[in-house]
Design a protein around this motif. Structure first.
Motif, PDB file in Angstrom:
ATOM      1  N   UNK A   1       0.876  -1.176   0.000  1.00  0.00           N
ATOM      2  CA  UNK A   1       0.000   0.000   0.000  1.00  0.00           C
ATOM      3  C   UNK A   1       0.910   1.222   0.000  1.00  0.00           C
TER       4      UNK A   1
ATOM      5  N   UNK B   1      -3.141   7.337   2.340  1.00  0.00           N
ATOM      6  CA  UNK B   1      -3.846   6.097   1.994  1.00  0.00           C
ATOM      7  C   UNK B   1      -3.464   5.015   3.012  1.00  0.00           C
TER       8      UNK B   1
ATOM      9  N   UNK C   1      -5.829   2.869   5.679  1.00  0.00           N
ATOM     10  CA  UNK C   1      -5.792   1.403   5.651  1.00  0.00           C
ATOM     11  C   UNK C   1      -5.506   0.851   7.046  1.00  0.00           C
TER      12      UNK C   1
ATOM     13  N   UNK D   1      -8.539   1.144   9.231  1.00  0.00           N
ATOM     14  CA  UNK D   1      -9.617   0.196   8.907  1.00  0.00           C
ATOM     15  C   UNK D   1      -9.255  -1.238   9.261  1.00  0.00           C
TER      16      UNK D   1
ATOM     17  N   UNK E   1     -10.641  -3.544   3.097  1.00  0.00           N
ATOM     18  CA  UNK E   1      -9.693  -2.443   3.318  1.00  0.00           C
ATOM     19  C   UNK E   1      -8.582  -2.363   2.279  1.00  0.00           C
ATOM     20  N   UNK E   2      -8.075  -3.511   1.818  1.00  0.00           N
ATOM     21  CA  UNK E   2      -6.984  -3.463   0.847  1.00  0.00           C
ATOM     22  C   UNK E   2      -7.473  -2.883  -0.478  1.00  0.00           C
TER      23      UNK E   2
ATOM     24  N   UNK F   1     -10.007  -0.908  -0.858  1.00  0.00           N
ATOM     25  CA  UNK F   1     -10.276   0.510  -0.620  1.00  0.00           C
ATOM     26  C   UNK F   1      -8.989   1.309  -0.731  1.00  0.00           C
ATOM     27  N   UNK F   2      -7.911   0.769  -0.174  1.00  0.00           N
ATOM     28  CA  UNK F   2      -6.609   1.454  -0.248  1.00  0.00           C
ATOM     29  C   UNK F   2      -6.160   1.588  -1.704  1.00  0.00           C
ATOM     30  N   UNK F   3      -6.373   0.548  -2.477  1.00  0.00           N
ATOM     31  CA  UNK F   3      -6.007   0.622  -3.901  1.00  0.00           C
ATOM     32  C   UNK F   3      -6.826   1.707  -4.599  1.00  0.00           C
TER      33      UNK F   3
ATOM     34  N   UNK G   1      -8.199   4.386  -3.281  1.00  0.00           N
ATOM     35  CA  UNK G   1      -7.715   5.704  -2.824  1.00  0.00           C
ATOM     36  C   UNK G   1      -6.402   6.060  -3.484  1.00  0.00           C
ATOM     37  N   UNK G   2      -5.519   5.073  -3.663  1.00  0.00           N
ATOM     38  CA  UNK G   2      -4.232   5.308  -4.331  1.00  0.00           C
ATOM     39  C   UNK G   2      -4.467   5.829  -5.739  1.00  0.00           C
TER      40      UNK G   2
END
Lengths: 197, 218
Positions: A67, A72, A76, A79, B89-90, B92-94, B96-97
């Motif tokens: 990540x 961001x 993460x 969450x 969550x992973x 979602x992080x992608x 947002x990136x």
């Protein structure tokens, strides 16, 4: 059967406030992690593979999955490990926190701190973690350069906020020790002076 | 008490479009108030004193600013229907990136493509296509960035998709020939009901671009 422990690895840099932000969040949540100091002048295959788009730190690797981008990563972490929440629960308050975190990345907001101990209100939150950049780096650079960019007379709230931050154990653990940091800044300044001659 | 939802907006703004699309995806009734960006309303200046920019979502009197904050807020408040964000969550992080990537690497050259000429425009075209190719690689063979579902990243891009035709005309190039799979996904997005109702005609956008170019002496 033994429980497989989660593997959390942070590709970062000792002197980077963006990297330190992530460390603060992980430490706040009590998440054990392995820190891997990266050499930006000589990027490791792992860094290039984990963040092929920007090739920059910090990168968080959680069970091997990368990540990137510090804000961001902070969301993460919040969450995934839900103890000691960083972002507020209420959607409106979350929207406000996200707005100010981005803003802090661009500039300072002295007025926001009036009447509050932390940018997050009662306790250390998302925006405070992001804003440690401003607090420590600016002030330590000031000490080295001898110019007061954030003088206490003009920014009393920021100085009060920094004092509050310094009282927190998590912050004390996560910021670079003053002497080493000042020496680092001096060395960087000297090398910059040499380049511009 | 019924929800009061007001959107301070500007018809041609890709950022305003994102907010409109999100609200329509969720079936939220809202009042759209058009701003004159050269003569901003007292309400806009009061609700977004920091940046003074649209879109601003005013929900029961409380303002939310910045288009991606607005979209996330809409997804969190009206969470029953048409999830915009993945739940993992992973992922979602992608998402947002990629939003961060779009709002830096696509936004900066996009702004120059329609408003400049000569070498500056050529460099902007090159940077724009480069960024789109990176996005296209991320899209792969999925119908949407969100996979099977129209999601956060798709909404972010759709504001730009509406401007693709005007960009091509202003800078004399073909986005489709450079990024065919991205264009296929763009066309899919542009056909969605929430999008059709939220974006202007490309001819109107092109006319605006020409008018502004003339004003800037370009």
């Amino acid at each position: 059967m033994a429980e497989r422990s989660e593997e959390v690895k942070l590709l970062g840099m000792w002197a980077s406030p963006f990297s330190r932000r992530v460390e603060i969040a992980l430490t706040l949540k009590g998440v054990p992690y392995e820190f891997s100091e990266q050499d930006i002048a000589n990027k490791s295959p792992l860094l290039l593979q984990s963040n092929p788009v920007h090739k920059m730190i910090p990168v968080l690797l959680h069970n091997g999955k990368p990540i990137s981008e510090s804000l961001v990563i902070l969301e993460y972490i919040d969450e995934t490990w839900q103890n000691n929440p960083i972002l507020p629960q209420d959607p409106y308050d979350r929207a406000i926190a996200r707005f100010w975190a981005r803003f802090v990345d661009e500039q300072l907001m002295e007025k926001e701190l009036v009447g509050k101990d932390f940018l997050g209100g009662e306790s250390l939150g998302f925006v405070d973690i992001v804003a440690t950049l401003v607090a420590f780096w600016l002030m330590r650079t000031e000490e080295v350069v001898g110019v007061k960019v954030v003088p206490v007379e003009m920014f009393p709230e920021i100085h009060r906020w920094v004092k509050n931050l310094l009282d927190i154990d998590v912050i004390k653990k996560c910021i670079p020790p003053e002497d080493e940091h000042l020496n680092y800044i001096r060395a960087r300044m000297d090398s910059l002076k040499l380049k511009s001659v | 008490m019924a929800d009061e939802v007001i959107l301070l907006d500007y018809w041609a703004s890709p950022f305003g479009m994102r907010a409109r699309i999100a609200l329509r995806e969720k079936g939220v009734k809202f009042e759209c108030r058009e701003e004159n960006l050269r003569d901003k309303s007292p309400l806009l200046l009061q609700m977004n004193p920091v940046n003074k920019k649209i879109p601003v979502l005013i929900h029961n009197g409380k303002p939310v600013c910045e288009s991606m904050n607005v979209v996330q807020y809409i997804d969190e408040v009206w969470s029953g229907k048409n999830s915009i964000f993945p739940s993992d969550p992973y992922q979602r992080a992608q998402a947002r990136f990629w939003i961060d990537f779009i709002d830096t690497k696509v936004y900066e050259p996009a702004d120059k493509i329609w408003s400049t000429t000569g070498e500056v425009q050529e460099t902007a075209k090159k940077d724009f296509i480069e960024a789109l190719k990176i996005l296209e690689a991320e899209l792969g063979d999925k119908p949407y960035f969100g996979g099977d579902n129209f999601g956060f990243v798709d909404i972010a891009m759709t504001g730009y998709y509406s401007w693709f035709e005007p960009f091509e005309k202003c800078a004399n190039f073909s986005i489709e020939s450079e990024c065919p799979t991205l264009m296929a996904s763009a066309k899919r997005c542009l056909q969605r009901e929430s999008v059709v109702n939220s974006i202007p005609n490309p001819d109107e956008l092109f006319a605006l671009a020409l008018k502004l170019r003339k004003e800037y002496g370009v």
